[in-house]
Motif scaffolding. Structure first.
Motif, mmCIF file in Angstrom:
data_model
loop_
_atom_site.group_PDB
_atom_site.id
_atom_site.type_symbol
_atom_site.label_atom_id
_atom_site.label_comp_id
_atom_site.label_asym_id
_atom_site.label_seq_id
_atom_site.Cartn_x
_atom_site.Cartn_y
_atom_site.Cartn_z
ATOM 1 N N GLY A 16 1.041 -0.921 -0.074
ATOM 2 C CA GLY A 16 -0.137 -0.580 0.252
ATOM 3 C C GLY A 16 0.333 1.047 -0.332
ATOM 4 O O GLY A 16 0.633 2.282 -0.572
ATOM 5 N N ALA A 17 2.151 0.919 1.010
ATOM 6 C CA ALA A 17 2.943 2.246 0.915
ATOM 7 C C ALA A 17 3.893 2.818 -0.361
ATOM 8 O O ALA A 17 3.889 3.504 -1.123
ATOM 9 C CB ALA A 17 3.942 1.992 1.858
ATOM 10 N N ALA A 18 3.973 1.531 -1.492
ATOM 11 C CA ALA A 18 4.799 1.775 -2.615
ATOM 12 C C ALA A 18 3.067 2.400 -3.368
ATOM 13 O O ALA A 18 4.220 3.186 -4.429
ATOM 14 C CB ALA A 18 5.204 0.508 -3.055
ATOM 15 N N THR A 19 2.681 1.409 -3.692
ATOM 16 C CA THR A 19 1.456 1.775 -4.514
ATOM 17 C C THR A 19 1.253 3.070 -4.202
ATOM 18 O O THR A 19 1.266 4.315 -5.287
ATOM 19 C CB THR A 19 0.512 0.895 -4.458
ATOM 20 N N TYR A 20 1.094 4.039 -3.329
ATOM 21 C CA TYR A 20 0.972 5.385 -2.946
ATOM 22 C C TYR A 20 1.839 5.998 -3.192
ATOM 23 O O TYR A 20 2.010 7.364 -3.640
ATOM 24 C CB TYR A 20 0.456 5.604 -1.638
ATOM 25 N N GLN A 21 2.998 5.835 -2.858
ATOM 26 C CA GLN A 21 4.299 6.362 -2.847
ATOM 27 C C GLN A 21 4.560 7.059 -4.983
ATOM 28 O O GLN A 21 4.551 7.624 -5.633
ATOM 29 C CB GLN A 21 5.252 6.340 -2.647
ATOM 30 N N GLY A 22 4.096 5.937 -5.034
ATOM 31 C CA GLY A 22 4.207 5.159 -6.449
ATOM 32 C C GLY A 22 3.581 6.483 -7.595
ATOM 33 O O GLY A 22 3.673 6.931 -8.547
ATOM 34 N N ALA A 75 15.960 -4.020 8.911
ATOM 35 C CA ALA A 75 17.152 -2.700 9.249
ATOM 36 C C ALA A 75 16.943 -1.633 7.955
ATOM 37 O O ALA A 75 16.972 -0.864 8.452
ATOM 38 C CB ALA A 75 18.299 -3.315 9.497
ATOM 39 N N VAL A 76 17.139 -1.894 7.092
ATOM 40 C CA VAL A 76 16.967 -0.718 6.240
ATOM 41 C C VAL A 76 16.059 0.718 5.688
ATOM 42 O O VAL A 76 16.388 1.101 6.005
ATOM 43 C CB VAL A 76 17.115 -1.672 4.671
ATOM 44 N N ILE A 77 14.553 -0.467 6.341
ATOM 45 C CA ILE A 77 13.678 0.518 6.300
ATOM 46 C C ILE A 77 13.628 1.416 7.188
ATOM 47 O O ILE A 77 13.368 2.154 7.703
ATOM 48 C CB ILE A 77 12.779 -0.528 5.894
ATOM 49 N N ALA A 78 13.164 0.859 8.650
ATOM 50 C CA ALA A 78 13.846 1.153 9.904
ATOM 51 C C ALA A 78 15.039 2.341 10.088
ATOM 52 O O ALA A 78 14.581 3.131 10.676
ATOM 53 C CB ALA A 78 14.327 0.578 10.536
ATOM 54 N N PRO A 88 16.537 15.095 4.227
ATOM 55 C CA PRO A 88 15.654 14.391 2.924
ATOM 56 C C PRO A 88 15.783 13.140 2.626
ATOM 57 O O PRO A 88 16.662 12.951 0.709
ATOM 58 C CB PRO A 88 15.737 15.851 1.929
ATOM 59 N N VAL A 89 15.485 11.990 2.602
ATOM 60 C CA VAL A 89 15.817 10.494 2.237
ATOM 61 C C VAL A 89 13.896 10.091 1.659
ATOM 62 O O VAL A 89 14.283 8.529 1.671
ATOM 63 C CB VAL A 89 16.816 10.266 3.101
ATOM 64 N N GLU A 90 13.345 10.600 1.867
ATOM 65 C CA GLU A 90 12.078 10.671 1.293
ATOM 66 C C GLU A 90 12.090 9.254 0.379
ATOM 67 O O GLU A 90 10.806 7.856 0.781
ATOM 68 C CB GLU A 90 10.988 11.146 1.277
ATOM 69 N N ASN A 91 12.742 9.641 -0.668
ATOM 70 C CA ASN A 91 12.303 9.028 -2.282
ATOM 71 C C ASN A 91 13.226 7.619 -1.818
ATOM 72 O O ASN A 91 12.868 6.200 -2.160
ATOM 73 C CB ASN A 91 13.579 9.677 -3.286
ATOM 74 N N LEU A 92 14.093 7.373 -0.643
ATOM 75 C CA LEU A 92 14.314 5.947 0.169
ATOM 76 C C LEU A 92 12.821 5.150 0.252
ATOM 77 O O LEU A 92 13.750 4.010 0.478
ATOM 78 C CB LEU A 92 15.859 5.595 0.111
ATOM 79 N N LEU A 93 12.536 5.252 0.445
ATOM 80 C CA LEU A 93 11.166 4.222 0.979
ATOM 81 C C LEU A 93 10.706 4.144 -0.267
ATOM 82 O O LEU A 93 9.475 2.978 0.086
ATOM 83 C CB LEU A 93 10.213 5.477 1.659
ATOM 84 N N LEU A 94 11.291 4.446 -1.455
ATOM 85 C CA LEU A 94 10.666 3.247 -2.414
ATOM 86 C C LEU A 94 11.413 2.000 -1.931
ATOM 87 O O LEU A 94 10.877 0.895 -2.966
ATOM 88 C CB LEU A 94 11.415 3.550 -3.879
ATOM 89 N N LEU A 95 12.333 1.512 -1.581
ATOM 90 C CA LEU A 95 12.713 0.516 -0.131
ATOM 91 C C LEU A 95 11.661 -0.400 0.310
ATOM 92 O O LEU A 95 11.475 -2.055 0.267
ATOM 93 C CB LEU A 95 13.112 0.099 0.525
ATOM 94 N N PHE A 96 10.432 -0.037 0.349
ATOM 95 C CA PHE A 96 9.202 -0.616 0.188
ATOM 96 C C PHE A 96 8.566 -2.342 0.715
ATOM 97 O O PHE A 96 8.178 -3.231 1.060
ATOM 98 C CB PHE A 96 6.997 0.374 0.770
ATOM 99 N N PRO A 97 9.040 -1.785 -1.341
ATOM 100 C CA PRO A 97 8.687 -3.163 -1.899
ATOM 101 C C PRO A 97 9.820 -4.044 -1.835
ATOM 102 O O PRO A 97 9.187 -5.465 -1.153
ATOM 103 C CB PRO A 97 8.862 -2.889 -3.792
ATOM 104 N N ILE A 139 21.569 0.863 2.189
ATOM 105 C CA ILE A 139 20.868 2.062 1.759
ATOM 106 C C ILE A 139 21.969 3.151 0.340
ATOM 107 O O ILE A 139 21.269 3.858 -0.005
ATOM 108 C CB ILE A 139 20.700 3.119 3.208
ATOM 109 N N ALA A 140 23.012 3.168 1.138
ATOM 110 C CA ALA A 140 23.869 3.619 0.213
ATOM 111 C C ALA A 140 24.053 3.246 -0.472
ATOM 112 O O ALA A 140 24.690 4.747 -1.625
ATOM 113 C CB ALA A 140 25.347 3.415 0.961
ATOM 114 N N VAL A 141 23.411 2.223 -1.432
ATOM 115 C CA VAL A 141 23.864 1.596 -3.111
ATOM 116 C C VAL A 141 22.767 2.331 -3.678
ATOM 117 O O VAL A 141 22.620 2.843 -4.754
ATOM 118 C CB VAL A 141 23.859 0.418 -2.582
ATOM 119 N N PHE A 142 21.015 2.235 -2.944
ATOM 120 C CA PHE A 142 20.604 2.507 -3.443
ATOM 121 C C PHE A 142 20.013 4.248 -3.690
ATOM 122 O O PHE A 142 20.235 5.290 -4.086
ATOM 123 C CB PHE A 142 19.181 2.342 -2.553
ATOM 124 N N GLN A 143 20.821 4.825 -2.697
ATOM 125 C CA GLN A 143 21.063 6.593 -2.463
ATOM 126 C C GLN A 143 22.597 6.236 -3.802
ATOM 127 O O GLN A 143 22.125 7.700 -4.622
ATOM 128 C CB GLN A 143 21.998 6.524 -1.822
#
Length: 265
Positions: A16-22, A75-78, A88-97, A139-143
């Motif tokens: 749900g979170a990933a769909t909303y963000q997308g 741990a990554v999402i937490a 400002p790292v809200e875009n990293l919450l694309l990690l929800f999937p 997180i660093a890799v996704f960043q």
């Protein structure tokens, strides 16, 4: 209690979170930070409950391949949600999937052969430091991937809705090296705690993990030195980040995959 219900609840909340963000990013609008955080925290609560039930065994911790993947995703999402409070790292919450996939994998996919882990405080400290190190460096890799995407789209003057919500390029790069420093320090503590509390780091079942993790530590150390002394940035920094991460994932998941599903030890 069976871990099925919390696993399904966590997966649904992540989805749900990933769909909303997308959807919000597709519409070129900024997602509501508070709503994303609420969905993320609720998902983490159910994810944590599922992990607690899956990891604990009468003989110790059952940290098999898929449980380990689920724990690191947790741990990554937490860590990302905590970071959102200050930077400002809200875009990293694309990690929800990632959280949704790993929690379902841990519940439904068969585990390999695994020996329960002794719950000695020193060993638990080593495991915790290792997971935090892997999480921070993930997180660093996704960043770094988002930074690469941002740089490419800005150069070609085709910024997408996702890119328009990013901080400036310089800020993104500073965040990347902040995550790298934190991950490298945690990895250093993880290797040190392993040397102190594990009987033999070069035993047959630990040798590959120890050697590859040490190589990853060296790669990240060189990258951070290059940044400090030579001003490394951009594509060079991203390549070194990806190289170190690949070594680290081979060290942990590669060795677990071989031991649990091929060698059965």
């Amino acid at each position: 209690m069976h871990p099925l219900l919390p696993s399904l609840a966590a997966a649904c909340l992540y989805a749900g979170a990933a769909t909303y963000q997308g959807l919000r990013l597709t519409q070129r609008s900024t997602p509501d930070k508070r709503l994303l955080a609420l969905l993320g925290v609720l998902a983490l609560c159910f994810h944590g409950g599922s992990l607690f039930l899956q990891l604990h065994d009468v003989h110790g911790l059952t940290l098999d391949f898929f449980n380990a993947a689920s724990l690191i995703a947790y741990a990554v999402i937490a860590l990302t949600l905590l970071a959102c409070l200050r930077i400002p790292v809200e875009n990293l919450l694309l990690l929800f999937p990632l959280g949704g996939l790993t929690v379902l994998a841990a519940e439904f996919l068969p585990s390999g052969t695994i020996r329960p882990i002794d719950e000695h405080p020193g060993i638990l400290a080593h495991i915790l430091l290792s997971i935090l190190a892997y999480g921070m460096l993930t997180i660093a890799v996704f960043q770094s991937i988002l930074l690469l995407l941002q740089d490419y789209q800005l150069k070609h003057k085709h910024p997408s809705g996702l890119i328009k919500n990013f901080p400036p390029l310089q800020t993104m790069e500073s965040l990347l090296f902040g995550f790298l420093w934190a991950g490298w320090l945690l990895l250093s503590l993880s290797l040190l705690s392993g040397a102190l509390f594990l009987d033999d780091l070069l035993a047959q079942h630990l040798a590959h993990k120890t050697i590859l993790s040490s190589f990853a530590w060296v790669v990240f150390a060189v990258l951070l030195w290059g940044r400090h002394r030579l001003g490394w940035r951009g594509h060079k920094a991203i390549r070194w980040t990806l190289a170190g991460f690949c070594l680290l994932m081979l060290a942990y998941f590669g060795s677990k995959l071989v031991r649990e599903f091929i060698l059965h030890i």
